[in-house]
Design a protein around this motif. Structure first.
Motif, PDB file in Angstrom:
ATOM      1  N   ARG A  93      65.524 -54.707 -21.787  1.00  0.00           N
ATOM      2  CA  ARG A  93      66.118 -53.575 -21.074  1.00  0.00           C
ATOM      3  C   ARG A  93      65.601 -52.242 -21.609  1.00  0.00           C
ATOM      4  N   GLU A  94      65.550 -52.118 -22.926  1.00  0.00           N
ATOM      5  CA  GLU A  94      65.090 -50.860 -23.524  1.00  0.00           C
ATOM      6  C   GLU A  94      63.618 -50.606 -23.191  1.00  0.00           C
ATOM      7  N   ASP A  95      62.812 -51.651 -23.231  1.00  0.00           N
ATOM      8  CA  ASP A  95      61.394 -51.496 -22.898  1.00  0.00           C
ATOM      9  C   ASP A  95      61.221 -51.121 -21.431  1.00  0.00           C
ATOM     10  N   TYR A  96      62.071 -51.677 -20.566  1.00  0.00           N
ATOM     11  CA  TYR A  96      61.998 -51.339 -19.138  1.00  0.00           C
ATOM     12  C   TYR A  96      62.332 -49.867 -18.908  1.00  0.00           C
ATOM     13  N   VAL A  97      63.397 -49.389 -19.539  1.00  0.00           N
ATOM     14  CA  VAL A  97      63.796 -47.988 -19.370  1.00  0.00           C
ATOM     15  C   VAL A  97      62.684 -47.059 -19.852  1.00  0.00           C
ATOM     16  N   ASP A  98      62.068 -47.423 -20.962  1.00  0.00           N
ATOM     17  CA  ASP A  98      60.977 -46.605 -21.496  1.00  0.00           C
ATOM     18  C   ASP A  98      59.788 -46.595 -20.535  1.00  0.00           C
ATOM     19  N   LEU A  99      59.435 -47.761 -19.991  1.00  0.00           N
ATOM     20  CA  LEU A  99      58.324 -47.854 -19.050  1.00  0.00           C
ATOM     21  C   LEU A  99      58.616 -47.058 -17.784  1.00  0.00           C
ATOM     22  N   LYS A 100      59.848 -47.184 -17.282  1.00  0.00           N
ATOM     23  CA  LYS A 100      60.236 -46.445 -16.073  1.00  0.00           C
ATOM     24  C   LYS A 100      60.132 -44.943 -16.311  1.00  0.00           C
ATOM     25  N   GLY A 101      60.525 -44.488 -17.481  1.00  0.00           N
ATOM     26  CA  GLY A 101      60.426 -43.066 -17.794  1.00  0.00           C
ATOM     27  C   GLY A 101      58.992 -42.574 -17.805  1.00  0.00           C
ATOM     28  N   LYS A 102      58.079 -43.403 -18.300  1.00  0.00           N
ATOM     29  CA  LYS A 102      56.661 -43.024 -18.324  1.00  0.00           C
ATOM     30  C   LYS A 102      56.117 -42.912 -16.903  1.00  0.00           C
ATOM     31  N   TYR A 103      56.464 -43.872 -16.055  1.00  0.00           N
ATOM     32  CA  TYR A 103      55.986 -43.816 -14.667  1.00  0.00           C
ATOM     33  C   TYR A 103      56.565 -42.601 -13.951  1.00  0.00           C
ATOM     34  N   ASP A 104      57.827 -42.332 -14.164  1.00  0.00           N
ATOM     35  CA  ASP A 104      58.459 -41.180 -13.520  1.00  0.00           C
ATOM     36  C   ASP A 104      57.816 -39.871 -13.987  1.00  0.00           C
ATOM     37  N   SER A 105      57.497 -39.778 -15.279  1.00  0.00           N
ATOM     38  CA  SER A 105      56.917 -38.554 -15.807  1.00  0.00           C
ATOM     39  C   SER A 105      55.526 -38.283 -15.238  1.00  0.00           C
ATOM     40  N   LEU A 108      54.551 -41.598 -10.726  1.00  0.00           N
ATOM     41  CA  LEU A 108      54.005 -42.855 -10.235  1.00  0.00           C
ATOM     42  C   LEU A 108      55.135 -43.790  -9.844  1.00  0.00           C
ATOM     43  N   VAL A 109      54.857 -44.681  -8.919  1.00  0.00           N
ATOM     44  CA  VAL A 109      55.854 -45.652  -8.472  1.00  0.00           C
ATOM     45  C   VAL A 109      55.739 -46.908  -9.334  1.00  0.00           C
ATOM     46  N   LEU A 110      56.852 -47.341  -9.897  1.00  0.00           N
ATOM     47  CA  LEU A 110      56.883 -48.558 -10.706  1.00  0.00           C
ATOM     48  C   LEU A 110      57.032 -49.760  -9.784  1.00  0.00           C
ATOM     49  N   GLU A 111      55.914 -50.429  -9.499  1.00  0.00           N
ATOM     50  CA  GLU A 111      55.945 -51.596  -8.627  1.00  0.00           C
ATOM     51  C   GLU A 111      56.388 -52.832  -9.402  1.00  0.00           C
ATOM     52  N   ASP A 112      56.704 -53.889  -8.650  1.00  0.00           N
ATOM     53  CA  ASP A 112      57.184 -55.118  -9.286  1.00  0.00           C
ATOM     54  C   ASP A 112      56.176 -55.651 -10.306  1.00  0.00           C
ATOM     55  N   LYS A 113      54.889 -55.596  -9.939  1.00  0.00           N
ATOM     56  CA  LYS A 113      53.874 -56.144 -10.843  1.00  0.00           C
ATOM     57  C   LYS A 113      53.783 -55.350 -12.150  1.00  0.00           C
ATOM     58  N   ASN A 114      54.196 -54.077 -12.109  1.00  0.00           N
ATOM     59  CA  ASN A 114      54.135 -53.261 -13.320  1.00  0.00           C
ATOM     60  C   ASN A 114      55.178 -53.675 -14.348  1.00  0.00           C
ATOM     61  N   LEU A 115      56.171 -54.471 -13.909  1.00  0.00           N
ATOM     62  CA  LEU A 115      57.169 -54.965 -14.857  1.00  0.00           C
ATOM     63  C   LEU A 115      56.528 -55.849 -15.921  1.00  0.00           C
ATOM     64  N   ARG A 116      55.343 -56.386 -15.613  1.00  0.00           N
ATOM     65  CA  ARG A 116      54.654 -57.224 -16.596  1.00  0.00           C
ATOM     66  C   ARG A 116      54.331 -56.430 -17.864  1.00  0.00           C
ATOM     67  N   GLU A 117      54.217 -55.106 -17.712  1.00  0.00           N
ATOM     68  CA  GLU A 117      53.935 -54.276 -18.880  1.00  0.00           C
ATOM     69  C   GLU A 117      55.133 -54.179 -19.822  1.00  0.00           C
ATOM     70  N   ALA A 118      56.320 -54.508 -19.305  1.00  0.00           N
ATOM     71  CA  ALA A 118      57.524 -54.477 -20.146  1.00  0.00           C
ATOM     72  C   ALA A 118      57.915 -55.878 -20.614  1.00  0.00           C
ATOM     73  N   GLU A 119      57.192 -56.889 -20.163  1.00  0.00           N
ATOM     74  CA  GLU A 119      57.479 -58.255 -20.599  1.00  0.00           C
ATOM     75  C   GLU A 119      57.022 -58.488 -22.036  1.00  0.00           C
ATOM     76  N   LYS A 120      57.688 -59.456 -22.676  1.00  0.00           N
ATOM     77  CA  LYS A 120      57.254 -59.876 -24.005  1.00  0.00           C
ATOM     78  C   LYS A 120      57.793 -61.274 -24.284  1.00  0.00           C
ATOM     79  N   PRO A 121      57.098 -62.022 -25.115  1.00  0.00           N
ATOM     80  CA  PRO A 121      57.645 -63.322 -25.517  1.00  0.00           C
ATOM     81  C   PRO A 121      59.001 -63.132 -26.208  1.00  0.00           C
ATOM     82  N   TYR A 122      59.941 -63.979 -25.877  1.00  0.00           N
ATOM     83  CA  TYR A 122      61.290 -63.855 -26.429  1.00  0.00           C
ATOM     84  C   TYR A 122      61.233 -63.857 -27.962  1.00  0.00           C
TER      85      TYR A 122
END
Length: 398
Positions: A93-105, A108-122
């Motif tokens: 969740r924290e990584d997603y919020v940070d990524l969304k903030g970067k795109y907004d700044s 840019l539109v955060l598309e579904d595929k861009n969520l992969r940039e916030a993914e990480k192995p558990y």
């Protein structure tokens, strides 16, 4: 502790991209005594990436991957790590919020595929990325970073800090680099080899396009010995030493210009702005750099530098006389003028390809000399740039 470096990207295999990341990673790890056991390059294929991780994990204490963390279908590094460790890929969740903030700044539109940039192995720790979108990850002695060099340079020091704190590492390696130019490697070795007999100090020559690095590497307690060897190197080849450690020709010249309160200007013909470009890489250069004039045509030489038409007609653009008048057209304390035939065409029997005149002025001292450089167009232009800067530095050093 030792490590395996894995570079991910088909572009590295087919020659479309040149690897510089592994050099940086290795040099930074070496400072803490971490030896690189293996370096692997794999394409954008998940089975190949997993096999590389398996190999690195079986052969070394630490596995470091570079590349394949982006949002597109060929970015598979995180998936490979997850499969190797048998854990899920999750979006924090924290990584997603940070990524969304970067795109907004960046609007840019955060598309579904861009969520992969916030993914990480558990279970992964994330490493903040101040210059890009995707963070680095670290889990079970496996670290992964973006392949973009400037992002790696931002992330890796943070990872090292984390690794040092967890593994109680100490910076017990001392590395001294002496940068040399204007002397062939074989001649250089002959001149200095008698200085390299101290046990416990590793010596090597690293040939770069900006000079030859004499590297001395040892443990930190041997630093006084290395310092003595460095002084001896100055006594033997001091005229060819252009810097130490991270210094380069352009930074050394900048430091001298700043100290002497000199300003520099350039008149470039065959180098086409290469010298100016090299200087502009230096932070703070605006305090000493006045201008760089690319006077490629005869008309430009006349209009911009007041080179006489009679001089060009009588001696040609590539001549001592033209080079001198190019220098005279500049107005600063330090001046460089270059004019030559870089090829592959344009040479004559009297002035073959590679003929170059380099002129330098420092205060009341003037230096103009004819050179004949070998190689292709790029090499001739680079040699001209390096030689011109080298002559400036020699005079500045006295």
């Amino acid at each position: 502790m030792d490590a395996t470096i894995i570079l991910v990207g088909t572009e590295l295999l087919n020659g479309m991209t040149v690897d510089t990341n592994s050099i940086y990673i290795a040099e930074e790890l070496n400072k803490y005594g971490i030896e690189i056991r293996h370096k692997l390059v794999v394409g954008d294929n998940i089975r190949d990436i997993i096999e590389a991780i398996e190999y690195g994990n079986s052969k070394s204490d630490l596995v470091i991957l570079s590349g394949g963390l982006g949002p597109t279908m060929d970015d598979l590094t995180k998936s490979a790590i997850s499969e190797f460790l048998n854990v899920d890929l999750v979006v924090d969740r924290e990584d997603y919020v940070d990524l969304k903030g970067k795109y907004d700044s960046h609007k840019l539109v955060l598309e579904d595929k861009n969520l992969r940039e916030a993914e990480k192995p558990y279970g992964s720790q994330t490493i903040p990325n101040d210059v890009g979108m995707c963070k680095g990850i670290y889990i079970d002695k496996i670290a992964a970073f973006p392949g973009v060099p400037r992002e790696l340079y931002n992330l890796f020091p943070k990872f090292l800090k984390l690794l040092i704190s967890q593994e109680k590492l100490e910076k017990n390696i001392y590395i001294k680099d002496i940068l040399v130019w204007g002397i062939p490697e074989s001649v250089l070795e002959t001149k200095v080899i008698h200085l390299f007999g101290v046990k416990g100090i590793h010596y090597e020559f690293l040939v770069k396009d900006y000079g030859i690095i004499i590297r001395l590497q040892t443990i930190s307690t041997n630093r006084p010995i290395v310092d003595k060897i460095t002084l001896c190197l100055y006594e033997v080849i001091g005229g060819n030493i252009i810097g130490e450690d991270h210094e380069r020709l352009e930074t050394s010249i900048y430091n001298y210009l700043k100290d002497k309160k000199y300003h520099i200007s350039l008149a470039e013909s065959c180098t086409g702005g290469m010298i100016a470009s090299k200087f502009i890489e230096v932070d703070g250069i605006s305090s000493v750099f006045k201008e760089g004039i690319v006077c490629y045509s005869n008309e430009s030489k006349q209009a911009r530098l007041r080179v006489k038409k009679e001089t060009l007609d009588l001696y040609g653009a590539v001549s001592y006389e033209t080079c001198e008048e190019m220098l005279d057209g500049l107005t600063t304390d330090v001046k460089i003028a270059v004019t030559g035939i870089a090829g592959p065409n344009g040479g004559t029997e009297e002035k073959p390809v590679g003929t170059v005149y380099i002129g330098v002025v420092v205060g009341d001292r003037k230096y103009i000399k004819k050179y004949l450089f070998n190689g292709n167009r790029e090499k001739i232009r680079r040699n001209t740039m390096m030689r011109a800067m080298f002559e400036v530095l020699k005079i500045l050093k006295g």
